[in-house]
Scaffold this motif. Structure first.
Motif, PDB file in Angstrom:
ATOM      1  N   ALA A 223      45.697  28.377 -64.746  1.00 24.41           N
ATOM      2  CA  ALA A 223      46.197  27.006 -64.668  1.00 24.41           C
ATOM      3  C   ALA A 223      45.651  26.302 -63.431  1.00 24.41           C
ATOM      4  CB  ALA A 223      47.721  26.999 -64.660  1.00 24.41           C
ATOM      5  N   PHE A 224      45.557  27.017 -62.329  1.00 20.38           N
ATOM      6  CA  PHE A 224      45.000  26.450 -61.105  1.00 20.38           C
ATOM      7  C   PHE A 224      43.540  26.047 -61.320  1.00 20.38           C
ATOM      8  CE2 PHE A 224      42.858  27.044 -56.986  1.00 20.38           C
ATOM      9  CZ  PHE A 224      43.539  26.087 -56.242  1.00 20.38           C
ATOM     10  N   ALA A 225      42.770  26.912 -61.951  1.00 18.50           N
ATOM     11  CA  ALA A 225      41.359  26.617 -62.224  1.00 18.50           C
ATOM     12  C   ALA A 225      41.221  25.428 -63.174  1.00 18.50           C
ATOM     13  CB  ALA A 225      40.671  27.849 -62.804  1.00 18.50           C
ATOM     14  N   GLN A 226      42.090  25.333 -64.165  1.00 17.20           N
ATOM     15  CA  GLN A 226      42.054  24.194 -65.087  1.00 17.20           C
ATOM     16  C   GLN A 226      42.349  22.885 -64.358  1.00 17.20           C
ATOM     17  OE1 GLN A 226      44.828  25.226 -68.194  1.00 17.20           O
ATOM     18  NE2 GLN A 226      43.150  25.618 -69.626  1.00 17.20           N
ATOM     19  N   GLY A 227      43.301  22.917 -63.448  1.00 13.53           N
ATOM     20  CA  GLY A 227      43.621  21.728 -62.670  1.00 13.53           C
ATOM     21  C   GLY A 227      42.445  21.284 -61.810  1.00 13.53           C
ATOM     22  N   LEU A 228      41.777  22.242 -61.176  1.00 13.40           N
ATOM     23  CA  LEU A 228      40.590  21.919 -60.387  1.00 13.40           C
ATOM     24  C   LEU A 228      39.475  21.351 -61.262  1.00 13.40           C
ATOM     25  CD1 LEU A 228      40.284  24.869 -57.850  1.00 13.40           C
ATOM     26  CD2 LEU A 228      41.001  22.526 -57.401  1.00 13.40           C
ATOM     27  N   ALA A 229      39.309  21.909 -62.440  1.00 11.94           N
ATOM     28  CA  ALA A 229      38.266  21.424 -63.353  1.00 11.94           C
ATOM     29  C   ALA A 229      38.562  19.987 -63.803  1.00 11.94           C
ATOM     30  CB  ALA A 229      38.157  22.345 -64.559  1.00 11.94           C
ATOM     31  N   ARG A 230      39.837  19.672 -64.064  1.00  9.73           N
ATOM     32  CA  ARG A 230      40.203  18.303 -64.447  1.00  9.73           C
ATOM     33  C   ARG A 230      39.910  17.321 -63.313  1.00  9.73           C
ATOM     34  NH1 ARG A 230      44.715  20.753 -66.836  1.00  9.73           N
ATOM     35  NH2 ARG A 230      45.947  20.310 -64.983  1.00  9.73           N
ATOM     36  N   LYS A 231      40.236  17.725 -62.096  1.00 11.14           N
ATOM     37  CA  LYS A 231      39.976  16.846 -60.953  1.00 11.14           C
ATOM     38  C   LYS A 231      38.477  16.664 -60.736  1.00 11.14           C
ATOM     39  CE  LYS A 231      44.253  17.687 -58.520  1.00 11.14           C
ATOM     40  NZ  LYS A 231      44.904  18.139 -57.296  1.00 11.14           N
ATOM     41  N   ALA A 232      37.714  17.734 -60.891  1.00 14.75           N
ATOM     42  CA  ALA A 232      36.264  17.636 -60.731  1.00 14.75           C
ATOM     43  C   ALA A 232      35.664  16.714 -61.796  1.00 14.75           C
ATOM     44  CB  ALA A 232      35.632  19.023 -60.810  1.00 14.75           C
ATOM     45  N   ALA A 233      36.160  16.802 -63.009  1.00 11.53           N
ATOM     46  CA  ALA A 233      35.668  15.928 -64.081  1.00 11.53           C
ATOM     47  C   ALA A 233      36.004  14.472 -63.784  1.00 11.53           C
ATOM     48  CB  ALA A 233      36.269  16.348 -65.418  1.00 11.53           C
TER      49      ALA A 233
ATOM     50  N   LEU B 194      37.831   3.759 -59.415  1.00 12.93           N
ATOM     51  CA  LEU B 194      36.587   4.200 -58.784  1.00 12.93           C
ATOM     52  C   LEU B 194      36.788   4.510 -57.304  1.00 12.93           C
ATOM     53  CD1 LEU B 194      34.019   1.730 -60.362  1.00 12.93           C
ATOM     54  CD2 LEU B 194      34.663   4.009 -61.128  1.00 12.93           C
ATOM     55  N   LEU B 195      37.687   3.786 -56.660  1.00 13.21           N
ATOM     56  CA  LEU B 195      37.921   4.015 -55.236  1.00 13.21           C
ATOM     57  C   LEU B 195      38.785   5.245 -54.983  1.00 13.21           C
ATOM     58  CD1 LEU B 195      38.552   0.339 -54.121  1.00 13.21           C
ATOM     59  CD2 LEU B 195      36.518   1.723 -53.711  1.00 13.21           C
ATOM     60  N   TRP B 196      39.804   5.432 -55.795  1.00 11.86           N
ATOM     61  CA  TRP B 196      40.718   6.555 -55.628  1.00 11.86           C
ATOM     62  C   TRP B 196      40.922   7.264 -56.964  1.00 11.86           C
ATOM     63  CZ3 TRP B 196      42.482   1.572 -54.052  1.00 11.86           C
ATOM     64  CH2 TRP B 196      42.296   1.320 -52.706  1.00 11.86           C
ATOM     65  N   PRO B 197      39.916   7.934 -57.472  1.00  9.98           N
ATOM     66  CA  PRO B 197      40.020   8.509 -58.817  1.00  9.98           C
ATOM     67  C   PRO B 197      41.091   9.585 -58.966  1.00  9.98           C
ATOM     68  CG  PRO B 197      38.014   9.248 -57.736  1.00  9.98           C
ATOM     69  CD  PRO B 197      38.625   8.202 -56.862  1.00  9.98           C
ATOM     70  N   LEU B 198      41.452  10.265 -57.908  1.00  6.61           N
ATOM     71  CA  LEU B 198      42.454  11.317 -58.031  1.00  6.61           C
ATOM     72  C   LEU B 198      43.890  10.797 -57.887  1.00  6.61           C
ATOM     73  CD1 LEU B 198      40.783  14.200 -56.035  1.00  6.61           C
ATOM     74  CD2 LEU B 198      40.765  13.792 -58.488  1.00  6.61           C
ATOM     75  N   PHE B 199      44.041   9.550 -57.443  1.00  6.60           N
ATOM     76  CA  PHE B 199      45.368   9.015 -57.203  1.00  6.60           C
ATOM     77  C   PHE B 199      45.788   7.944 -58.192  1.00  6.60           C
ATOM     78  CE2 PHE B 199      43.674  10.327 -53.058  1.00  6.60           C
ATOM     79  CZ  PHE B 199      44.584  11.313 -52.775  1.00  6.60           C
ATOM     80  N   THR B 200      44.905   7.528 -59.088  1.00 11.55           N
ATOM     81  CA  THR B 200      45.230   6.407 -59.965  1.00 11.55           C
ATOM     82  C   THR B 200      45.719   6.824 -61.340  1.00 11.55           C
ATOM     83  OG1 THR B 200      42.905   6.255 -60.587  1.00 11.55           O
ATOM     84  CG2 THR B 200      43.665   4.797 -58.829  1.00 11.55           C
ATOM     85  N   THR B 201      45.676   8.098 -61.644  1.00  6.32           N
ATOM     86  CA  THR B 201      46.199   8.569 -62.943  1.00  6.32           C
ATOM     87  C   THR B 201      47.143   9.739 -62.712  1.00  6.32           C
ATOM     88  OG1 THR B 201      44.370  10.088 -63.250  1.00  6.32           O
ATOM     89  CG2 THR B 201      44.120   7.893 -64.193  1.00  6.32           C
ATOM     90  N   LYS B 202      48.052   9.895 -63.618  1.00  8.39           N
ATOM     91  CA  LYS B 202      48.985  11.020 -63.502  1.00  8.39           C
ATOM     92  C   LYS B 202      48.335  12.288 -64.036  1.00  8.39           C
ATOM     93  CE  LYS B 202      53.083   8.234 -63.790  1.00  8.39           C
ATOM     94  NZ  LYS B 202      54.317   7.948 -64.461  1.00  8.39           N
ATOM     95  N   ASP B 203      48.611  13.374 -63.381  1.00  3.76           N
ATOM     96  CA  ASP B 203      48.042  14.664 -63.789  1.00  3.76           C
ATOM     97  C   ASP B 203      49.148  15.654 -64.086  1.00  3.76           C
ATOM     98  OD1 ASP B 203      46.183  16.537 -64.394  1.00  3.76           O
ATOM     99  OD2 ASP B 203      45.770  17.084 -62.337  1.00  3.76           O
TER     100      ASP B 203
END
Length: 57
Positions: free
Chosen positions: A12-22, A48-57
């Motif tokens: 699950a940790f690896a999947q989360g990292l892969a989603r963030k990398a994508a 585009l400025l904050w891709p990891l903070f603008t969507t829920k994960d």
């Protein structure tokens, strides 16, 4: 020595990292495209400025 335990499995940790990398790769590609077009909107698009903070994960 410091030990840490997580509630997530290694898979699950690896999947989360892969989603963030994508998400980062998609934002980078879109930003490069807009930069080539000299489009100033790229500085005003939160995704585009904050891709990891603008969507829920």
């Amino acid at each position: 020595m410091i030990r840490a335990r997580t509630a997530l499995s290694p898979h699950a940790f690896a999947q989360g990292l892969a989603r963030k990398a994508a998400r980062l790769a998609e934002a980078r590609a879109a930003n490069r495209l807009l930069a080539r077009r000299e489009d100033p909107r790229r500085w005003r698009m939160a995704r585009l400025l904050w891709p990891l903070f603008t969507t829920k994960d």
